[in-house]
Enzyme design. Sequence first.
Site, PDB file in Angstrom:
ATOM      1  N   HIS A 195       0.813  -1.217   0.000  1.00  0.00           N
ATOM      2  CA  HIS A 195       0.000   0.000   0.000  1.00  0.00           C
ATOM      3  C   HIS A 195       0.846   1.267   0.000  1.00  0.00           C
ATOM      4  O   HIS A 195       0.354   2.341  -0.338  1.00  0.00           O
ATOM      5  CB  HIS A 195      -0.932  -0.012   1.212  1.00  0.00           C
ATOM      6  CG  HIS A 195      -1.965  -1.083   1.142  1.00  0.00           C
ATOM      7  ND1 HIS A 195      -2.756  -1.450   2.203  1.00  0.00           N
ATOM      8  CD2 HIS A 195      -2.344  -1.892   0.117  1.00  0.00           C
ATOM      9  CE1 HIS A 195      -3.573  -2.429   1.845  1.00  0.00           C
ATOM     10  NE2 HIS A 195      -3.330  -2.725   0.582  1.00  0.00           N
ATOM     11  N   SER A 199      -0.102  -1.239  -6.063  1.00  0.00           N
ATOM     12  CA  SER A 199       0.116  -2.482  -6.795  1.00  0.00           C
ATOM     13  C   SER A 199       0.208  -2.209  -8.287  1.00  0.00           C
ATOM     14  O   SER A 199      -0.231  -1.153  -8.764  1.00  0.00           O
ATOM     15  CB  SER A 199      -1.030  -3.463  -6.520  1.00  0.00           C
ATOM     16  OG  SER A 199      -2.257  -2.930  -6.974  1.00  0.00           O
ATOM     17  N   LYS A 221     -16.010  -6.232  -5.016  1.00  0.00           N
ATOM     18  CA  LYS A 221     -15.309  -7.207  -5.854  1.00  0.00           C
ATOM     19  C   LYS A 221     -14.774  -8.369  -5.022  1.00  0.00           C
ATOM     20  O   LYS A 221     -14.791  -9.524  -5.456  1.00  0.00           O
ATOM     21  CB  LYS A 221     -14.168  -6.528  -6.616  1.00  0.00           C
ATOM     22  CG  LYS A 221     -13.526  -7.417  -7.686  1.00  0.00           C
ATOM     23  CD  LYS A 221     -12.585  -6.618  -8.564  1.00  0.00           C
ATOM     24  CE  LYS A 221     -11.293  -6.320  -7.854  1.00  0.00           C
ATOM     25  NZ  LYS A 221     -10.445  -7.529  -7.703  1.00  0.00           N
ATOM     26  N   ASP A 222     -14.326  -8.071  -3.800  1.00  0.00           N
ATOM     27  CA  ASP A 222     -13.789  -9.125  -2.930  1.00  0.00           C
ATOM     28  C   ASP A 222     -14.869 -10.087  -2.441  1.00  0.00           C
ATOM     29  O   ASP A 222     -14.541 -11.184  -1.960  1.00  0.00           O
ATOM     30  CB  ASP A 222     -13.067  -8.510  -1.731  1.00  0.00           C
ATOM     31  CG  ASP A 222     -11.704  -7.942  -2.102  1.00  0.00           C
ATOM     32  OD1 ASP A 222     -11.190  -8.324  -3.174  1.00  0.00           O
ATOM     33  OD2 ASP A 222     -11.161  -7.129  -1.338  1.00  0.00           O
ATOM     34  N   GLU A 264       2.778 -34.079  -0.407  1.00  0.00           N
ATOM     35  CA  GLU A 264       1.499 -33.556  -0.884  1.00  0.00           C
ATOM     36  C   GLU A 264       1.685 -32.934  -2.263  1.00  0.00           C
ATOM     37  O   GLU A 264       2.783 -32.566  -2.664  1.00  0.00           O
ATOM     38  CB  GLU A 264       0.951 -32.522   0.095  1.00  0.00           C
ATOM     39  CG  GLU A 264       0.498 -33.108   1.422  1.00  0.00           C
ATOM     40  CD  GLU A 264      -0.793 -33.901   1.298  1.00  0.00           C
ATOM     41  OE1 GLU A 264      -1.869 -33.379   1.622  1.00  0.00           O
ATOM     42  OE2 GLU A 264      -0.719 -35.063   0.852  1.00  0.00           O
TER      43      GLU A 264
END
Length: 367
Positions: A195, A199, A221-222, A264
Amino acid sequence: MKGLVSFFNSLVVTLPSSKFLTLGWNFGSMLGMILFFQIFTGVFLAFYYVADGFLAFKSVQYIMSDVNLGWLFRIFHFNGASLFFIFLYLHIFKGLFMVSYRLKKVWASGLLIFLLLMMEAFMGYVLVWAQMSFWAAVVITSLLSVIPVWGQSVVMWIWSGFGVTSSTLKFFFVLHFLLPWFMVLVVLMHMIFLHSTGSTSGLYCHGDYDKILFGPYYWNKDFYNFFVFLIFTVFVLVNPFVLGDPEMFIEADPMMSPVHIVPEWYFLFAYAILRAIPNKVLGVVSLLMSYFFFFLFLFVNNYVSVMVKLNKFLVYSFIMVSVVLSWLGQCLVEYPFYDLSVVFSFLYFFNVFLIFLFYCVEKYLFF
């Protein structure tokens, strides 16, 4: 209190964000949600888990069969690890596509989170104390013996003796419980770095000329993340053990190892690189370099040009090589799988080197 509110406000409300963030930028927020989901389910499982070599496997079965909703918390927790790595790899691939490694502090802190998560996942895998997890612990911890001079002493310190025992299990359990809280701090540091610079976006930049406030537009949107959790819930309830190994239903036997030891699925690409080199020291070095190679991107400055098409081709090639390596990691060590592992291990490093090389020189091609 006012300062805390102001800090939170600067992270998720008034944060200037690009208009050109697609759903690919949801991967980061999804990872944050999964982290807290894993901590929540893990704390409840820790109430009933017994970190003892004679009781660990039985305590897991007790959680599955006798604890109220214990089965639900456990299948969500161990499948949540797979969900975590799915979005972590998507997040890394998005960063490679968008040349996000130009944000050096963000890239470095993200790689640190990746390292911590690999440690966390490995130790959680061992806690089941089943055949595959026990012998995976033996194999992986034994790799530390390649450390010059102190290697064997380090291995014995981790084992707390001359082999993987109940004391080793307690050591892993304590670290597995404490490490996520440190990871939360590193994630917070990652967000602060992100921040402070902004980005990258679909424009391959992080300038100040296309910014809007993060809230409430990106809150909406999240919310798409909850659809992913819905799909994840259906998957977990329908096929909870499809990503696991049958050997994880057998209690650990120190006197007899499985015929074919595999980790895994999210570690298979690294395991294939390790097995591709017959020399133990070089194999461990190659295994480590498959991760540390990405720190090279921190040492070159290039903020002026992005060869988008070429970059996308190289990243797509890297993804395909990683997928093939993951498939080879669960194959037997025999012809032709071993030979293919050697070839694709070379392609893995060659591909990353090409991405790094073009990142270094592309600004000199046109400027």
